[in-house]
Design an enzyme around this catalytic site. Structure first.
Site, PDB file in Angstrom:
ATOM      1  N   GLY A 291       0.852  -1.098   0.038  1.00 18.38           N
ATOM      2  CA  GLY A 291      -0.075   0.001  -0.129  1.00 18.38           C
ATOM      3  C   GLY A 291       0.905   1.236  -0.258  1.00 18.38           C
ATOM      4  O   GLY A 291       1.985   1.304  -0.652  1.00 18.38           O
ATOM      5  N   SER A 292       0.519   2.266   0.655  1.00 18.34           N
ATOM      6  CA  SER A 292       0.984   3.666   0.465  1.00 18.34           C
ATOM      7  C   SER A 292       2.474   3.745   1.254  1.00 18.34           C
ATOM      8  O   SER A 292       3.081   4.812   0.794  1.00 18.34           O
ATOM      9  CB  SER A 292       0.000   4.723   1.145  1.00 18.34           C
ATOM     10  OG  SER A 292      -1.251   4.741   0.390  1.00 18.34           O
ATOM     11  N   THR A 293       2.582   2.951   1.822  1.00 22.03           N
ATOM     12  CA  THR A 293       4.290   2.855   2.470  1.00 22.03           C
ATOM     13  C   THR A 293       5.156   2.821   1.118  1.00 22.03           C
ATOM     14  O   THR A 293       6.207   3.392   1.148  1.00 22.03           O
ATOM     15  CB  THR A 293       4.393   1.935   3.412  1.00 22.03           C
ATOM     16  OG1 THR A 293       4.124   0.487   2.891  1.00 22.03           O
ATOM     17  CG2 THR A 293       3.972   2.319   4.920  1.00 22.03           C
ATOM     18  N   LYS A 295       5.008   4.296  -1.589  1.00 20.26           N
ATOM     19  CA  LYS A 295       5.009   5.609  -2.225  1.00 20.26           C
ATOM     20  C   LYS A 295       6.514   6.326  -1.924  1.00 20.26           C
ATOM     21  O   LYS A 295       7.011   6.989  -2.811  1.00 20.26           O
ATOM     22  CB  LYS A 295       3.730   6.502  -1.928  1.00 20.26           C
ATOM     23  CG  LYS A 295       2.512   5.956  -2.193  1.00 20.26           C
ATOM     24  CD  LYS A 295       1.276   6.818  -1.576  1.00 20.26           C
ATOM     25  CE  LYS A 295      -0.022   6.515  -2.491  1.00 20.26           C
ATOM     26  NZ  LYS A 295      -1.131   7.057  -1.581  1.00 20.26           N
TER      27      LYS A 295
END
Length: 570
Positions: A291-293, A295
């Site tokens: 997920g967003s980690t 990014k």
């Protein structure tokens, strides 16, 4: 005539006697002179008996020489059947003490062998049991010094340390990986008995001393390990997730400072747990969509390639982006409007990262994912590491490029993520992670071999990009989705993650892995931390909201322990 025949017979008889005597003398000479060593060996072998002297298994220490795995004294039961006067009666008495069937014990010791080891019932007896057997004063019954593996902190570092079996052989974790170094070499007490099992007087006994196993020093800091495990356990009890796992690393050398997962188990009683619990060291074994980690890495790649200026370039987030006909939505209905790219990271805007993926292009982002070490094992010295999953480039199209930028469609392990994160904040150096620091001599702890620090890539990103990323990640905690990890007076940086869980190619509705990956102090990072929580029972399903406070608690205590002083935020 008769007299002559008699003399002749006597002469023949004498010759025969002389021949027999010469044969005997020749045979004795052969035995005593020529074949002495072989005959002596056969005789000694028939007399020799041996009691094993158990070697002590090497101690496993943390980085500050606190004992994490050690040994306790115990006794083991041996029987010399030929010396036992009444096997049936003796078997019955000892079986009662050992809480076993007397016929079973009788069958074990009623053998035409020199010595019988009562195993496993007679192995590693406690003091009370050994005392009861000793007080029987039965001939042929011997209690021999032994030792049993003991883990003074019970659940602490359980999945990584592993455990040994009843025969002191490593069965899991580091106990298994380093079994040859840890187990040492047993010694023996050699003595001589006659055919009736009696000690032969005048023949000396021989002691071959055991050689204890080598000690192992880990990179683990027991205090940080205790802090991490306390917070993970508290969160596990509070939110009742399927699992929660975390890892702390020194960004400047790849050394693992703490690693843990729940549910956990008691190392001293591992048999009471399901193998699914103790065989899975989640930070290295479990593969998942981050997920967003993730990014952090696509953002760092874009800065390195000069595709964005996070302060001057803008992106308008209207809540949705389309990639080859597929809709990618923002977590915020209607989007975040006009933002700098720094705000895109702060707000964790998926549409904004679709734009970043376009600017980078398929080949460039793909290569950076590989360069950061994903899709292959880190080769950390822990058992059971997975490699994660990434696309073959022939199947890596625009949609895959877009979803990869915000951590969907790629499968990673926690050890891969924290290792790559450290390279982002430490100046661009990708290290091979390690949990073992050195191998040392028993008793003296004299250094034998120090595990080297290995640089896999010394320029994943430039030092300039790394400096910008530290600032950007600090802004995420100060102003963005990571605010729950903010600590007044400390420069904390990090990134949150809320990833849907995929099973059989389908995302499960309402099922998430919540995570937070952070470090401090960001002007000179001393510790990086990554915590994931799977399927928590909570109405709020955001990594920053649920996991952020856990990171805050860990960092607060670590700051005190490591004497990290407060500074003014810049």
């Amino acid at each position: 005539m008769i007299r002559q025949n008699l003399k002749k017979k006597i002469k023949i008889y004498n010759y025969f006697v002389y021949f027999i005597l010469l044969a005997i003398i020749a045979k004795l000479s052969y035995i005593q002179i020529i074949n002495y060593q072989n005959v002596n060996k056969l005789a000694n072998d028939s007399w020799n008996r041996s009691f094993p002297l158990q070697a002590s298994r090497g101690i496993i220490y943390d980085v500050n020489y606190n004992e994490i795995a050690t040994n306790l004294p115990a006794m083991s039961l041996y029987v010399i059947p030929s010396q036992v006067k009444d096997l049936k009666n003796t078997s019955s008495k000892i079986a009662t003490i050992l809480n076993m069937n007397s016929d079973t014990l009788y069958n074990k010791i009623n053998k035409k062998t020199a010595i019988v080891k009562v195993f496993p019932e007679g192995k590693n007896l406690d003091n009370e049991t050994a005392k009861k057997i000793s007080e029987l004063n039965e001939d042929g019954i011997y209690l021999v010094y032994d030792n049993v593996r003991y883990y003074p902190y019970n659940e602490l570092l359980a999945h990584s340390i592993g455990f040994v079996g009843i025969d002191n052989q490593g069965l899991a974790g580091l106990e298994s990986k380093y079994d040859e170094l840890l187990k040492g070499s047993n010694g023996y007490l050699n003595y001589k008995l006659d055919a009736k099992g009696n000690l032969l007087n005048g023949l000396s006994s021989e002691i071959i001393s055991p050689i204890n196993g080598y000690n192992i020093q880990l990179t683990i800091d027991l205090k940080i390990q205790e802090i991490l495990e306390r917070e993970l356990k508290n969160a596990f009890n509070k939110y009742n997730p399927t699992s929660i796992y975390g890892i702390a690393m020194d960004p400047n050398n790849g050394e693992i400072l703490a690693i843990s997962s729940y549910p956990s188990f008691d190392l001293n009683n591992y048999k009471n747990y399901d193998s699914d619990i103790y065989n899975r060291n989640l930070p290295v074994w479990k593969s998942y969509e981050p997920g967003s980690t993730f990014k952090v890495f696509s953002f760092a790649s874009a800065i390195e390639e000069k595709k964005i200026d996070m302060f001057k370039d803008y992106y308008y987030d209207n809540g949705v982006e389309y990639v080859d006909g597929f809709k990618i939505k923002s977590w915020k209905k209607g989007g975040h409007g006009k933002q700098t790219f720094l705000q895109v990271l702060e707000n964790s805007s998926n549409p904004g990262f679709v734009e970043i993926s376009r600017r980078l292009g398929r080949e460039t982002l793909y290569n950076y994912v590989k360069k950061f070490g994903f899709s292959k094992k880190t080769n950390v010295d822990l058992v059971g590491e997975a490699s994660g999953i990434f696309f073959d480039f022939s199947k890596y199209n625009n949609l895959e490029n877009a979803t990869t930028s915000f951590g969907q469609g790629i499968s990673v392990t926690q050890i891969q993520m924290i290792r790559a994160f450290c390279s982002v904040i430490n100046g661009g150096i990708l290290y091979k992670p390690k949990i073992t620091k050195s191998i040392r001599m028993p008793f003296t702890n004299e250094l034998i071999y120090e595990i080297p620090t290995i640089i896999v890539d010394d320029n994943v990103i430039s030092r300039e990009t790394s400096e910008k990323m530290r600032y950007a990640l600090e802004c995420v905690v100060a102003h963005g989705s990571g605010r729950k990890a903010y600590m007044e007076g400390y420069r904390v940086g990090g990134k949150t993650g809320t990833a849907q869980i995929a099973e059989n190619g389908v995302y499960l509705q309402g099922q998430y892995i919540l995570s937070f990956m952070g470090a401090f102090p960001m002007n000179d990072p001393k510790i990086a931390l990554y915590i994931c929580m799977e399927k928590p029972h909570s109405l709020i399903q955001y990594g920053g909201t649920i996991v952020g406070p856990i990171v805050n608690n860990v960092f607060s205590d670590v700051a005190t322990y490591m004497n990290i002083n407060k500074v003014d935020s810049e």
